[in-house]
Structures are given as structure tokens and as C-alpha cells.
Design a protein around this motif. Structure first.
Motif, mmCIF file in Angstrom:
data_model
loop_
_atom_site.group_PDB
_atom_site.id
_atom_site.type_symbol
_atom_site.label_atom_id
_atom_site.label_comp_id
_atom_site.label_asym_id
_atom_site.label_seq_id
_atom_site.Cartn_x
_atom_site.Cartn_y
_atom_site.Cartn_z
ATOM 1 N N ALA A 1 -15.861 -3.232 19.691
ATOM 2 C CA ALA A 1 -16.801 -2.747 20.701
ATOM 3 C C ALA A 1 -16.907 -3.688 21.895
ATOM 4 C CB ALA A 1 -18.186 -2.556 20.083
ATOM 5 N N PHE A 2 -16.532 -4.941 21.701
ATOM 6 C CA PHE A 2 -16.628 -5.918 22.785
ATOM 7 C C PHE A 2 -15.331 -5.935 23.584
ATOM 8 C CE2 PHE A 2 -19.562 -7.325 19.517
ATOM 9 C CZ PHE A 2 -20.721 -7.525 20.246
ATOM 10 N N VAL A 3 -15.486 -5.976 24.906
ATOM 11 C CA VAL A 3 -14.327 -5.977 25.799
ATOM 12 C C VAL A 3 -14.330 -7.291 26.570
ATOM 13 C CG1 VAL A 3 -13.234 -4.826 27.755
ATOM 14 C CG2 VAL A 3 -14.433 -3.469 26.018
ATOM 15 N N ARG A 4 -13.149 -7.943 26.555
ATOM 16 C CA ARG A 4 -13.026 -9.216 27.249
ATOM 17 C C ARG A 4 -12.443 -8.982 28.630
ATOM 18 N NH1 ARG A 4 -9.920 -14.524 24.912
ATOM 19 N NH2 ARG A 4 -10.726 -15.963 26.453
ATOM 20 N N ALA A 5 -13.074 -9.594 29.620
ATOM 21 C CA ALA A 5 -12.601 -9.512 31.008
ATOM 22 C C ALA A 5 -12.056 -10.888 31.391
ATOM 23 C CB ALA A 5 -13.749 -9.113 31.918
ATOM 24 N N PRO A 6 -11.320 -10.962 32.475
ATOM 25 C CA PRO A 6 -10.820 -12.275 32.917
ATOM 26 C C PRO A 6 -11.975 -13.254 33.126
ATOM 27 C CG PRO A 6 -9.793 -10.512 34.174
ATOM 28 C CD PRO A 6 -10.864 -9.889 33.347
ATOM 29 N N GLY A 7 -11.699 -14.519 32.846
ATOM 30 C CA GLY A 7 -12.700 -15.569 33.002
ATOM 31 C C GLY A 7 -13.604 -15.706 31.790
ATOM 32 N N ASP A 8 -13.126 -15.259 30.617
ATOM 33 C CA ASP A 8 -13.878 -15.315 29.367
ATOM 34 C C ASP A 8 -15.235 -14.625 29.481
ATOM 35 O OD1 ASP A 8 -13.921 -15.908 26.673
ATOM 36 O OD2 ASP A 8 -14.931 -17.839 26.957
ATOM 37 N N LEU A 9 -15.277 -13.531 30.274
ATOM 38 C CA LEU A 9 -16.479 -12.716 30.388
ATOM 39 C C LEU A 9 -16.390 -11.577 29.385
ATOM 40 C CD1 LEU A 9 -16.809 -12.546 34.267
ATOM 41 C CD2 LEU A 9 -18.245 -13.827 32.686
ATOM 42 N N TRP A 10 -17.501 -11.265 28.763
ATOM 43 C CA TRP A 10 -17.543 -10.233 27.732
ATOM 44 C C TRP A 10 -18.556 -9.163 28.098
ATOM 45 C CZ3 TRP A 10 -14.399 -10.224 23.433
ATOM 46 C CH2 TRP A 10 -13.642 -11.374 23.245
ATOM 47 N N THR A 11 -18.227 -7.939 27.746
ATOM 48 C CA THR A 11 -19.140 -6.818 27.920
ATOM 49 C C THR A 11 -19.016 -5.916 26.694
ATOM 50 O OG1 THR A 11 -19.887 -5.106 29.440
ATOM 51 C CG2 THR A 11 -17.524 -5.353 29.192
ATOM 52 N N ILE A 12 -19.843 -4.935 26.653
ATOM 53 C CA ILE A 12 -19.807 -4.016 25.519
ATOM 54 C C ILE A 12 -19.195 -2.695 25.976
ATOM 55 C CG2 ILE A 12 -22.131 -3.103 25.875
ATOM 56 C CD1 ILE A 12 -20.868 -3.890 22.477
ATOM 57 N N GLY A 13 -18.269 -2.170 25.205
ATOM 58 C CA GLY A 13 -17.627 -0.892 25.559
ATOM 59 C C GLY A 13 -16.677 -1.023 26.719
ATOM 60 N N ARG A 14 -16.108 0.089 27.107
ATOM 61 C CA ARG A 14 -15.171 0.042 28.229
ATOM 62 C C ARG A 14 -15.945 0.042 29.539
ATOM 63 N NH1 ARG A 14 -13.121 6.250 27.653
ATOM 64 N NH2 ARG A 14 -15.214 7.026 27.784
ATOM 65 N N PRO A 15 -15.360 -0.488 30.582
ATOM 66 C CA PRO A 15 -16.060 -0.563 31.870
ATOM 67 C C PRO A 15 -16.329 0.841 32.428
ATOM 68 C CG PRO A 15 -13.981 -1.773 31.916
ATOM 69 C CD PRO A 15 -14.066 -1.109 30.609
ATOM 70 N N VAL A 16 -17.456 0.972 33.055
ATOM 71 C CA VAL A 16 -17.824 2.236 33.678
ATOM 72 C C VAL A 16 -17.448 2.152 35.153
ATOM 73 C CG1 VAL A 16 -19.739 3.756 34.267
ATOM 74 C CG2 VAL A 16 -19.716 2.550 32.084
ATOM 75 N N LEU A 17 -16.703 3.139 35.610
ATOM 76 C CA LEU A 17 -16.335 3.176 37.015
ATOM 77 C C LEU A 17 -17.454 3.871 37.788
ATOM 78 C CD1 LEU A 17 -12.605 4.237 36.627
ATOM 79 C CD2 LEU A 17 -13.521 1.946 36.997
ATOM 80 N N ARG A 18 -17.932 3.195 38.782
ATOM 81 C CA ARG A 18 -19.032 3.777 39.590
ATOM 82 C C ARG A 18 -18.424 4.507 40.775
ATOM 83 N NH1 ARG A 18 -23.919 -0.550 39.569
ATOM 84 N NH2 ARG A 18 -23.787 -1.033 37.361
ATOM 85 N N ARG A 19 -18.989 5.673 41.043
ATOM 86 C CA ARG A 19 -18.544 6.426 42.201
ATOM 87 C C ARG A 19 -19.189 5.854 43.448
ATOM 88 N NH1 ARG A 19 -20.004 12.374 41.270
ATOM 89 N NH2 ARG A 19 -21.255 11.665 39.532
ATOM 90 N N GLN A 20 -18.447 5.801 44.483
ATOM 91 C CA GLN A 20 -19.018 5.313 45.745
ATOM 92 C C GLN A 20 -19.626 6.508 46.464
ATOM 93 O OE1 GLN A 20 -16.537 2.893 48.063
ATOM 94 N NE2 GLN A 20 -15.878 1.613 46.365
ATOM 95 N N THR A 21 -20.821 6.292 46.940
ATOM 96 C CA THR A 21 -21.533 7.383 47.627
ATOM 97 C C THR A 21 -21.624 7.136 49.101
ATOM 98 O OG1 THR A 21 -23.620 6.313 47.125
ATOM 99 C CG2 THR A 21 -22.870 8.061 45.636
#
Length: 142
Positions: free
Chosen positions: A122-142
Motif C-alpha cells: 500500500a505504500f508508494v516510494r517517491a524519489p528522495g525517500d518520500l513515502w505516500t499511501i496508494g498511487r498518486p492522484v493526478l489533479r486536474r488543472q482548472t
């Protein structure tokens, strides 16, 4: 054909048969009458009590045969980390996560958090040893 009154009288007579001595309107039951009626009530409830005892015994046997799995009383390290990351809304390093959890009274080392997060999908590792939960959510630009 019976008229309405006759039907009511007939029904009352049917109910009165075998119900014991008639009690004239306004009279009270005597002590002997009470004893007789309570004894009959006890006799009538005996089968119900037996059925209840049988049902309770069966319920207890079924209940004893079930395997009860209780959740841990205290959340696991993975649950603590996941909950905080989900509410935080931004990726954190294991050290930042450790500090945030410590402020809430949960003492876990950064190395242990990193091991737990590496072991759980469930944990996702990003560059720079940053961690988040689940896959990243893409935000729509308004």
C-alpha cells in the motif's frame, strides 16, 4: 344466523367453559382461586421453559464452536503510518513520519517504519525517500 349480540354471548360462553368457577362481576378472587390459577399457569409454562432451556443449550454449543478473531486492540505500525499519510496529503520521509507519529504518542523508529513500508504494497516510494499511501492522484488543472 346469529345476530351480533348472540355471537358475542356464545363466544363468551365458549371461553368460560373449563376456565374454572365463574366470578360474578365486582367480586374478588379468593386466595384458593389465586393458588389454583397460579398452579395452572406454572403447569402451562413448563413446556415453554423446557423449550427455552433447549434453545439456550443449542445456542451455547453453536457459539462455542465458532472461532472468534478479534482485531488487535492497538493499531499496527503499518496502520498508524497509513492513517497519518492518508490524512497528511503529502509524501513524507520515514524520519518526518516518525516525528509526526511521536507527537501523537506513537513511538516507532524511522528504520522500522521504512522496513514496514517496504514490506507493504500500500505504500508508494517517491524519489528522495518520500513515502505516500496508494498511487498518486493526478489533479486536474482548472
Amino acid at each position: 344466523m346469529y345476530r351480533g349480540e348472540d355471537v358475542r354471548l356464545q363466544g363468551a360462553q365458549d371461553l368460560g367453559e373449563g376456565a374454572g368457577p365463574e366470578i360474578p362481576h365486582g367480586c374478588h378472587l379468593t386466595r384458593d382461586n389465586w393458588r389454583q390459577r397460579l398452579a395452572r399457569l406454572g403447569e402451562a409454562t413448563a413446556p415453554l421453559l423446557e423449550l427455552t432451556a433447549t434453545a439456550v443449550t443449542e445456542y451455547q454449543a453453536l457459539s462455542d464452536s465458532l472461532l472468534v478473531v478479534e482485531p488487535p486492540a492497538y493499531p499496527t505500525r503499518e496502520q498508524l503510518a497509513a492513517r497519518y499519510l492518508a490524512r497528511c496529503g503529502r509524501p513524507l520521509t520515514p524520519g518526518e513520519l516518525r516525528d509526526a507519529l511521536a507527537r501523537r504518542g506513537h513511538i516507532v523508529s524511522a528504520a522500522q517504519l521504512k522496513r514496514d513500508m517496504l514490506a507493504h504494497r500500500a505504500f508508494v516510494r517517491a524519489p528522495g525517500d518520500l513515502w505516500t499511501i496508494g498511487r498518486p492522484v493526478l489533479r486536474r488543472q482548472t
